[in-house]
Design a protein around this motif. Structure first.
Motif, PDB file in Angstrom:
ATOM      1  N   ARG A   1      74.651  13.740  -2.515  1.00  0.00           N
ATOM      2  CA  ARG A   1      75.341  12.911  -1.956  1.00  0.00           C
ATOM      3  C   ARG A   1      75.585  11.722  -1.976  1.00  0.00           C
ATOM      4  O   ARG A   1      74.625  11.349  -2.374  1.00  0.00           O
ATOM      5  CB  ARG A   1      75.617  13.163  -0.164  1.00  0.00           C
ATOM      6  N   ALA A   2      76.419  10.565  -1.727  1.00  0.00           N
ATOM      7  CA  ALA A   2      76.457   9.425  -1.398  1.00  0.00           C
ATOM      8  C   ALA A   2      75.168   8.613  -0.941  1.00  0.00           C
ATOM      9  O   ALA A   2      74.611   9.211   0.163  1.00  0.00           O
ATOM     10  CB  ALA A   2      78.184   8.407  -1.080  1.00  0.00           C
ATOM     11  N   ALA A   3      74.450   8.006  -1.746  1.00  0.00           N
ATOM     12  CA  ALA A   3      73.598   7.124  -1.233  1.00  0.00           C
ATOM     13  C   ALA A   3      74.083   5.623  -0.188  1.00  0.00           C
ATOM     14  O   ALA A   3      74.776   4.887  -1.264  1.00  0.00           O
ATOM     15  CB  ALA A   3      72.756   6.503  -2.466  1.00  0.00           C
TER      16      ALA A   3
ATOM     17  N   SER B   1      86.785   2.234  -3.908  1.00  0.00           N
ATOM     18  CA  SER B   1      87.456   2.734  -2.622  1.00  0.00           C
ATOM     19  C   SER B   1      86.274   2.273  -1.255  1.00  0.00           C
ATOM     20  O   SER B   1      87.156   2.312   0.024  1.00  0.00           O
ATOM     21  CB  SER B   1      87.927   4.146  -2.676  1.00  0.00           C
ATOM     22  N   HIS B   2      85.916   2.848  -1.182  1.00  0.00           N
ATOM     23  CA  HIS B   2      84.548   2.468  -0.794  1.00  0.00           C
ATOM     24  C   HIS B   2      83.418   1.883  -0.772  1.00  0.00           C
ATOM     25  O   HIS B   2      82.786   2.886  -1.849  1.00  0.00           O
ATOM     26  CB  HIS B   2      84.077   3.388   0.525  1.00  0.00           C
ATOM     27  N   ALA B   3      82.284   1.551   0.070  1.00  0.00           N
ATOM     28  CA  ALA B   3      81.395   1.053  -0.962  1.00  0.00           C
ATOM     29  C   ALA B   3      79.691   1.559  -0.359  1.00  0.00           C
ATOM     30  O   ALA B   3      79.092   2.053   0.605  1.00  0.00           O
ATOM     31  CB  ALA B   3      80.723  -0.221   0.343  1.00  0.00           C
ATOM     32  N   HIS B   4      79.667   3.100  -0.709  1.00  0.00           N
ATOM     33  CA  HIS B   4      78.982   3.554  -1.071  1.00  0.00           C
ATOM     34  C   HIS B   4      79.036   3.948  -3.032  1.00  0.00           C
ATOM     35  O   HIS B   4      79.333   3.530  -3.721  1.00  0.00           O
ATOM     36  CB  HIS B   4      79.679   5.319  -0.808  1.00  0.00           C
ATOM     37  N   GLY B   5      76.992   3.872  -2.439  1.00  0.00           N
ATOM     38  CA  GLY B   5      76.143   3.677  -4.480  1.00  0.00           C
ATOM     39  C   GLY B   5      76.885   4.329  -5.107  1.00  0.00           C
ATOM     40  O   GLY B   5      77.025   3.808  -6.774  1.00  0.00           O
ATOM     41  N   ASP B   6      77.745   5.652  -5.084  1.00  0.00           N
ATOM     42  CA  ASP B   6      78.468   6.306  -6.245  1.00  0.00           C
ATOM     43  C   ASP B   6      79.559   6.248  -6.270  1.00  0.00           C
ATOM     44  O   ASP B   6      80.419   6.513  -7.963  1.00  0.00           O
ATOM     45  CB  ASP B   6      77.744   7.923  -5.709  1.00  0.00           C
ATOM     46  N   HIS B   7      80.330   4.814  -6.003  1.00  0.00           N
ATOM     47  CA  HIS B   7      81.762   4.600  -6.457  1.00  0.00           C
ATOM     48  C   HIS B   7      81.073   3.183  -6.851  1.00  0.00           C
ATOM     49  O   HIS B   7      82.340   2.623  -7.079  1.00  0.00           O
ATOM     50  CB  HIS B   7      81.940   4.758  -4.837  1.00  0.00           C
ATOM     51  N   ASP B   8      80.199   2.414  -5.976  1.00  0.00           N
ATOM     52  CA  ASP B   8      80.362   1.141  -6.497  1.00  0.00           C
ATOM     53  C   ASP B   8      78.796   0.061  -6.764  1.00  0.00           C
ATOM     54  O   ASP B   8      79.469  -0.641  -7.432  1.00  0.00           O
ATOM     55  CB  ASP B   8      80.590   0.476  -4.891  1.00  0.00           C
TER      56      ASP B   8
ATOM     57  N   GLY C   1      87.465   5.250   8.076  1.00  0.00           N
ATOM     58  CA  GLY C   1      86.992   6.885   8.374  1.00  0.00           C
ATOM     59  C   GLY C   1      85.596   6.781   7.783  1.00  0.00           C
ATOM     60  O   GLY C   1      84.501   6.517   8.368  1.00  0.00           O
ATOM     61  N   HIS C   2      85.710   7.101   6.770  1.00  0.00           N
ATOM     62  CA  HIS C   2      84.941   8.156   5.895  1.00  0.00           C
ATOM     63  C   HIS C   2      83.660   6.119   5.842  1.00  0.00           C
ATOM     64  O   HIS C   2      82.312   6.629   5.811  1.00  0.00           O
ATOM     65  CB  HIS C   2      84.415   8.607   4.412  1.00  0.00           C
ATOM     66  N   THR C   3      84.628   5.248   5.569  1.00  0.00           N
ATOM     67  CA  THR C   3      83.076   3.986   6.175  1.00  0.00           C
ATOM     68  C   THR C   3      84.024   2.817   6.654  1.00  0.00           C
ATOM     69  O   THR C   3      85.714   3.389   6.150  1.00  0.00           O
ATOM     70  CB  THR C   3      82.827   2.891   4.942  1.00  0.00           C
TER      71      THR C   3
HETATM   72 ZN   LIG Z   1      80.707   7.956   0.991  1.00  0.00          ZN
END
Ligand SMILES: [Zn+2]
Length: 346
Positions: free
Chosen positions: A76-78, A158-165, A228-230
């Motif tokens: 999962r996202a960190a 899209s959102h500030a989680h490590g797997d995307h940013d 929502g998710h963040t």
């Molecule tokens: Zn996420």
């Protein structure tokens, strides 16, 4: 829980009548059934992960997943992305880059997606990935596809989680790209320590609750605020070209609902967000549904199918039709509604 669900599934009407005091349980089942029907065979993982989050403790509380900032590829996202992240074994994640539409390219690992949208005035990168994927997937990927990373003008997160940013700061620093993020997610990002994996980007463009249109040359992305998710999650609607023909993409920016607990306002915000992006997608005639996880949109599999022979009547692998796009957001809405009822959110 599972046994009760099976039981009700077998004789729902009978039980429903006998146990009217437990009406919420059958309400939960009705929403799960609606989600399952909408998911069909296309969106099974989204359905399972959103409707049955308890099945995986890491899903139920993404922030509690181990190895923050360095989650294994399938993990999962960190949140945040703290600490130097060791690169996982390349054999478990590396994927070649693919041209998906005339002006749209997939630069993902097998688990997480990053995309490049080519416009008349340069490139827009949509989501990055873990920091360790920036060089092999995004920079080398663009180069392998004949594109110049120095042409990256925007990086939209899209959102500030490590797997995307985690790649954002590097692309900003090396190529002068402007980073675009939701207001609330900028706030959490800027609180990261300088030692965070991938570094911390400088605040460039802030997207508020009203969303924004981002135009570069001949292409405009409709950025829709979908908290929502963040709290600052962004989703998108934008056109691409398929052999010269315009095709519209709906991009779902954040998926899991695990950490909402009994906070009804957070569930309601998430549900309203899915309805907002679904409406924007419908209004623009979107027929392609994308996510930032291949688990949800099968991007890795579909990217490799682009080159395969299409049978008569088969469309581009990423085109699911307007109804197919709407079904995705129905899965999200119905599962969230079921989960909200199940936890007794007030
Ligand atoms: Zn996420």
């Amino acid at each position: 829980m599972r046994a009760r669900r099976v039981l009700i599934g077998l004789s729902g009407a009978l039980l429903g009548a006998a146990l009217s005091a437990q009406a919420p349980v059958s309400d939960v089942d009705a929403h799960i059934a609606a989600a399952k029907a909408a998911a069909g065979l296309d969106y099974r993982a989204t359905f399972v992960n959103l409707c049955f989050p308890g099945a995986n403790p890491a899903l139920a509380n993404p922030a509690a997943a181990p190895a923050r900032g360095a989650a294994p590829p399938g993990g999962r996202a960190a949140a945040g992305g703290r600490g130097a992240a060791a690169t996982p074994d390349r054999a478990t994640w590396y994927a070649s880059p693919y041209k998906v539409f005339d002006n749209f390219y997939w630069l993902g690992t097998r688990q997480h997606s990053s995309w490049a949208l080519r416009t008349s005035e340069g490139l827009i990168i949509i989501d990055t990935n873990f920091a360790w994927a920036t060089e092999p997937e995004i920079i080398d990927g663009l180069t392998a596809l004949g594109l110049d990373p120095r042409q990256i003008k925007y990086v939209v997160i899209s959102h500030a989680h490590g797997d995307h940013d985690q790649g954002a700061a590097e692309l900003q620093k090396r190529f002068g790209a402007k980073v675009v993020m939701g207001a609330a997610d900028w706030e959490s990002t800027l609180q990261r320590p300088a030692t965070a994996a991938g570094g911390v980007p400088t605040r460039d463009m802030v997207v508020g609750p009203a969303g924004m249109k981002l135009t570069l040359g001949d292409t405009t992305i409709d950025i829709v605020s979908t908290p929502g998710h963040t709290p600052g999650t962004l989703s998108y609607v934008f056109p691409v070209k398929d052999q010269g023909r315009t095709v519209v993409v709906a991009y779902s920016g954040g998926t899991l609902t695990g950490a909402f607990g009994t906070n009804a306002a957070r569930w309601d915000e998430y549900i309203a967000s899915q309805q907002r992006i679904a409406q924007a997608a419908a209004g623009a005639g979107a027929t392609v549904l994308l996510s930032n996880h291949s688990e949800y949109d099968n991007a890795y599999t579909k990217a490799r199918l682009i080159a395969a022979k299409r049978e008569a009547g088969e469309d581009h692998p990423f085109v699911v039709g307007a109804a197919g796009v709407q079904r995705y957001f129905t899965v999200m809405t119905e599962c969230a509604t079921a989960s909200k009822l199940r936890v007794g959110a007030k």
